[in-house]
Every structure is written in structure tokens, then in C-alpha cells.
Design a protein around this motif. Structure first.
Motif, mmCIF file in Angstrom:
data_model
loop_
_atom_site.group_PDB
_atom_site.id
_atom_site.type_symbol
_atom_site.label_atom_id
_atom_site.label_comp_id
_atom_site.label_asym_id
_atom_site.label_seq_id
_atom_site.Cartn_x
_atom_site.Cartn_y
_atom_site.Cartn_z
ATOM 1 N N PRO A 107 0.720 -1.311 -0.029
ATOM 2 C CA PRO A 107 -0.077 -0.048 0.047
ATOM 3 C C PRO A 107 0.864 1.352 -0.041
ATOM 4 N N LEU A 108 2.081 0.998 0.011
ATOM 5 C CA LEU A 108 3.111 2.070 -0.020
ATOM 6 C C LEU A 108 3.742 2.570 -1.369
ATOM 7 N N VAL A 109 3.362 1.633 -2.390
ATOM 8 C CA VAL A 109 3.790 1.722 -3.704
ATOM 9 C C VAL A 109 3.060 3.133 -4.101
ATOM 10 N N PRO A 110 3.589 3.977 -4.866
ATOM 11 C CA PRO A 110 3.021 5.305 -5.411
ATOM 12 C C PRO A 110 2.067 4.881 -6.570
ATOM 13 N N GLY A 111 2.533 3.761 -7.549
ATOM 14 C CA GLY A 111 1.623 3.605 -8.419
ATOM 15 C C GLY A 111 0.471 2.813 -8.077
ATOM 16 N N MET A 112 0.456 2.138 -6.914
ATOM 17 C CA MET A 112 -0.740 1.333 -6.558
ATOM 18 C C MET A 112 -1.661 2.602 -6.053
ATOM 19 N N ALA A 150 -3.307 4.266 -8.818
ATOM 20 C CA ALA A 150 -4.106 3.571 -9.715
ATOM 21 C C ALA A 150 -5.617 3.304 -9.120
ATOM 22 N N CYS A 151 -5.459 2.999 -7.796
ATOM 23 C CA CYS A 151 -6.742 2.763 -6.775
ATOM 24 C C CYS A 151 -7.317 4.281 -6.818
ATOM 25 N N GLY A 152 -6.679 5.391 -6.854
ATOM 26 C CA GLY A 152 -7.633 6.594 -6.520
ATOM 27 C C GLY A 152 -8.340 6.855 -8.038
ATOM 28 N N ILE A 153 -7.532 6.577 -9.024
ATOM 29 C CA ILE A 153 -8.227 6.820 -10.279
ATOM 30 C C ILE A 153 -9.244 5.956 -10.670
ATOM 31 N N ALA A 154 -9.153 4.591 -10.305
ATOM 32 C CA ALA A 154 -9.946 3.498 -10.811
ATOM 33 C C ALA A 154 -10.979 3.432 -9.728
ATOM 34 N N GLY A 155 -11.146 3.936 -8.901
ATOM 35 C CA GLY A 155 -12.106 3.587 -7.907
ATOM 36 C C GLY A 155 -12.086 2.311 -7.042
ATOM 37 N N VAL A 156 -11.145 1.771 -6.722
ATOM 38 C CA VAL A 156 -10.953 0.576 -6.107
ATOM 39 C C VAL A 156 -10.199 1.006 -5.033
ATOM 40 N N ILE A 174 2.788 -1.878 -23.561
ATOM 41 C CA ILE A 174 3.340 -0.856 -24.163
ATOM 42 C C ILE A 174 3.732 0.509 -23.494
ATOM 43 N N ILE A 175 2.708 1.088 -22.929
ATOM 44 C CA ILE A 175 2.934 2.295 -22.269
ATOM 45 C C ILE A 175 4.139 1.829 -21.089
ATOM 46 N N GLY A 176 3.745 0.901 -20.409
ATOM 47 C CA GLY A 176 5.128 0.597 -19.476
ATOM 48 C C GLY A 176 6.507 0.750 -20.156
ATOM 49 N N LEU A 177 6.229 0.116 -21.433
ATOM 50 C CA LEU A 177 7.675 0.088 -21.823
ATOM 51 C C LEU A 177 8.245 1.140 -22.223
ATOM 52 N N LEU A 178 7.166 2.323 -22.657
ATOM 53 C CA LEU A 178 7.527 3.546 -23.073
ATOM 54 C C LEU A 178 7.979 4.314 -21.842
ATOM 55 N N VAL A 182 -0.057 4.041 -15.236
ATOM 56 C CA VAL A 182 -1.164 4.142 -14.446
ATOM 57 C C VAL A 182 -1.710 5.411 -14.864
ATOM 58 N N ALA A 183 -1.099 6.436 -15.126
ATOM 59 C CA ALA A 183 -1.876 7.904 -15.391
ATOM 60 C C ALA A 183 -2.431 7.849 -16.639
ATOM 61 N N ILE A 184 -1.741 6.935 -17.643
ATOM 62 C CA ILE A 184 -2.596 6.835 -19.016
ATOM 63 C C ILE A 184 -3.438 6.159 -19.021
ATOM 64 N N MET A 185 -3.370 4.602 -18.409
ATOM 65 C CA MET A 185 -4.479 3.565 -18.611
ATOM 66 C C MET A 185 -5.561 3.368 -17.636
ATOM 67 N N MET A 186 -5.356 4.014 -16.451
ATOM 68 C CA MET A 186 -6.281 3.828 -15.466
ATOM 69 C C MET A 186 -7.681 4.681 -15.736
ATOM 70 N N PRO A 187 -7.278 6.026 -16.372
ATOM 71 C CA PRO A 187 -8.557 6.766 -16.746
ATOM 72 C C PRO A 187 -9.422 6.065 -17.654
ATOM 73 N N ILE A 188 -8.620 5.294 -18.643
ATOM 74 C CA ILE A 188 -9.285 4.546 -19.450
ATOM 75 C C ILE A 188 -10.200 3.371 -18.915
ATOM 76 N N VAL A 189 -9.522 2.694 -17.886
ATOM 77 C CA VAL A 189 -10.173 1.711 -17.306
ATOM 78 C C VAL A 189 -11.204 2.116 -16.319
#
Length: 409
Positions: free
Chosen positions: A152-157, A160-166, A317-321, A329-336
């Protein structure tokens, strides 16, 4: 047309990252390009900024990230982190296990030094083994990131949860098995085959040993407390973190590990990080405000491929880029979120494949720093990482296939 615009925006972001620009600035410039190509009006731009500033979840996110740094300062300045490492060195009879656990634990609590912070510890722990620079680099890099799915301390997580509502706790329960699998795979491909040549053991006094044991407990307790508060009690990340950080002040004082309040709360004002986060959140609102998000969602819904497959491929692909969890997370979670707000399965797909992409790319700063520190060959180090990453991703696909059913794919 919208996919062409998105592609060019991602290329602009990648170019800026290659020029060593901050991730937030790079992503925001890509977002401004999208705004210029879709609806370049001041009203849309100010609307996105206003919306970003009005969302309560954004304040929870920024607060949680700030408090993570506060906790890191408490443990580092008090000497608990250094003592924990010494305690682990004595705790395990297997030096191989110690070699894997040290970077893993330091990765559990994101520290300001990142991979550069754990690299010297891996260097020290590897003494007495017949080990190549590529082995040390792979161990440092891989084990530092096994908690991407369960901390729960990983910034990406948190993002992700804040954007995707979980809830963070729900996502940890959903993906936690991957952390265990990642440790085992790292052990098999990177640690198990190391040959021990010397049994180096540092002699210390009984008093020092006791102090290191206390340090170990003090370093582990706030991590367990955060997981418990989020998973068992369902608290928001910022609420859980503020409870733990405040509680650690008198606890550290009671054990003569006092860290001044000024050092904790002023030292945690990492303006570069905050700027990056604000830029990322503004980018997210630009996607929504300009209608790009809605167009992407519509395109995905019309695609013959199953939505999870598309999300997985794009996330990879976005993780790769971008090479950083906050990036994909910033790019994909809004889509999710646009496709299915609060969908734990879809969030899991985006997280797992986004992390897979960031784990095998030179744009990942931890990878670059690690290879540079150990003076290892990039491709030989990458080979070891791939040996663990491919079966880890395969495991997730198999589990998902039998959990969700064939129709999901």
C-alpha cells in the motif's frame, strides 16, 4: 485519428523522458499536445485544471504520497533501516536468503534513494559468493519490485486505486499472490545457483545485536500496520498513513530513536514529486475534458478483441515507453475507469501488464541506475529479468483464464 494523436503524444513523452525530463512534465506536455489537436480552447484547459483541483481523491493521493516520505525519513534517520539490515544478516542461516530479502524489504518501503539505496547493501551481502555483476544487478532490480502488486506504500498502486475507484486493500488481496510468485521466480533464476565461497560473519556485541533486533521490529511494524488498516479496516491511504506516521513519533522516542518533527515533515516536502503528481493528475483531466477518453472507450468497445486483451497490450506498451508505474497508471487507469469504474479485474490487468512493461525497459530509472552501479551488461542483466518476468506474466494469464472463464478472453 484519435489513435494517431495518442501515438504522437506518447512519442513526445518518450522523447522528453529520453532527454531526462521529469515524468510529470513529459506526460503533461503530451497531454497539451492532445489538447491542441482536439479542442484547443482556454475554457477546456482551465476546466481540466479546475476539475483536477476539485476532486477529493486527488488530495487523498497527494497526502498519502507525502506521508510515505515522512515514514521513510523516520525509519532512515532513526537508524531503524540500517539496523534492520544488520538484523536480517544474522537472522537467516542462508546468506542467499538474506541477499534476496534485503532489496525486497527496502523495495517494500519506497525510499528516496531508490535502487541506488539498496545497491550497496546487495554489494555487501553478495560478498562470499561467486557472483557476476549481472547477477547482482538483476537481484537488486528484481527483488526491489516484487511488492508492486501488494504494497500500500507503492505510489503507482495508490495512484491506480485513486483513479479507478477501487480500494487499495482489495487490489492487494486480488494480486498479492504475484508477490510470492515473483520472489520464488527471482530465487530460482537469480539466487539459487550462486556458489558460496566464504562464510563471512560479522562479530558484534550482545548489546548491538539487541539494538538491531529492535530496529527490525520498529521498521517492520509501520508497514504491517498500514497493510492492516487498509485491508482489514478499509481506511483510505492518507488516513492510514497519517495514523502510522503520528504514532511512530512517540514510539521512536520511547526506544531512543527520536527524529525531530521538523526533519520529518519539512524534509518530506519533495516538491519535484508533488509537481510530477500534479502534472499527471492534470493530464488525466485533460483526457476527460477534451473528450479523448470517451473516444478511446468507444473505440475499445467497438473492437473485436476482448477489452482485457486490449487493456493488457496497451498497458504493456505504455509501461515499456514510460518505464515508471505512475506513467502507465496515469495513462491507462482513466481508460479503465471510463470503461468500468471500480472493476477490480480490469484494474489488475492494467497493473500487471504495465509493470511487466516497465520491468524490461531502459527507460526504467531503477534498471539504469542498477546497471550503472554494478557496471553490468544491460542485455545480460535483462536476460535474467526476462527469465523471471515471462513466467510471472504467464501465471497471471493462466489464473485469470480459469478464474474469469474463457469468455472473458
Amino acid at each position: 485519428m484519435i489513435f494517431l494523436i495518442i501515438t504522437i503524444a506518447m512519442l513526445i513523452t518518450l522523447f522528453l523522458l529520453r532527454r531526462h525530463q521529469p515524468i510529470g512534465i513529459a506526460i503533461l506536455v503530451g497531454g497539451l499536445f492532445i489538447w491542441l489537436c482536439t479542442d484547443p480552447t482556454i475554457k477546456e484547459l482551465t476546466g481540466a485544471v479546475t476539475r483536477m483541483l476539485s476532486l477529493p481523491r486527488n488530495y487523498d493521493l497527494v497526502g498519502a504520497l507525502y506521508l510515505v516520505i515522512c515514514l521513510e525519513i523516520q525509519l532512515r534517520k532513526s537508524g531503524c533501516l540500517a539496523g534492520m539490515v544488520e538484523a536480517l544478516s544474522r537472522m537467516f542461516s542462508s546468506r542467499r536468503f538474506t541477499l534476496a530479502v534485503m532489496p525486497a524489504f527496502l523495495g517494500l518501503l519506497p525510499s528516496i534513494g531508490g535502487a541506488r539505496f539498496s545497491a550497496p547493501i546487495v554489494e555487501e551481502a553478495s560478498k562470499g559468493f561467486e557472483v557476476k555483476p549481472e547477477d547482482k544487478a538483476a537481484i537488486n532490480f528484481w527483488f526491489r519490485h516484487i511488492f508492486e502488486f501488494s504494497s500500500p506504500l507503492v505510489p503507482g498502486m495508490i495512484l491506480a486505486c485513486g483513479i479507478a475507484g477501487v480500494k487499495v486493500g482489495d487490489l492487494i488481496v486480488h494480486l498479492g499472490y504475484l508477490t510470492i510468485a515473483a520472489f520464488l521466480l527471482g530465487w530460482i533464476f537469480m539466487v539459487r545457483g550462486l556458489k558460496q565461497t566464504d562464510n563471512i560473519k560479522k562479530e558484534i556485541s550482545v548489546e548491538e545485536a539487541k539494538r538491531h533486533n529492535v530496529d527490525f521490529i520498529l521498521a517492520l511494524t509501520p508497514v504491517i500496520a498500514n497493510v492492516t488498516l487498509m485491508v482489514a479496516f478499509g481506511l483510505q491511504a492518507s488516513v492510514s498513513m497519517v495514523i502510522v506516521v503520528l504514532a511512530m513519533i512517540p514510539v521512536l522516542m520511547a526506544f531512543n530513536r527520536h527524529v525531530s518533527i521538523k526533519e520529518i515533515f519539512v524534509g518530506a516536502l519533495d516538491w519535484k514529486m508533488f509537481v510530477n503528481v500534479i502534472c499527471i493528475l492534470t493530464f488525466i483531466q485533460l483526457l476527460d475534458q477534451t473528450g479523448v477518453l470517451a473516444q478511446l472507450v468507444a473505440a475499445f468497445e467497438a473492437s473485436p478483441l476482448p477489452v482485457p486483451v486490449i487493456i493488457g497490450i496497451l498497458s504493456f506498451i505504455i509501461g515499456l515507453l514510460t518505464g515508471i508505474s505512475q506513467g502507465h497508471v496515469a495513462i491507462m487507469m482513466p481508460i479503465v475507469a471510463g470503461l468500468s469504474m471500480g472493476d477490480l479485474d480490469l484494474v489488475g490487468v492494467a497493473m500487471v501488464f504495465g509493470v511487466a512493461g516497465q520491468m524490461i525497459t531502459p527507460t526504467h530509472l531503477c534498471f539504469t541506475i542498477t546497471v550503472d552501479y554494478f557496471k553490468s551488461d544491460f542485455f545480460k542483466t535483462l536476460k535474467l529479468v526476462l527469465l523471471a518476468q515471462i513466467p510471472l506474466s504467464g501465471l497471471f494469464i493462466v489464473v485469470s483464464y480459469f478464474t474469469w472463464g474463457k469468455s472473458f478472453f
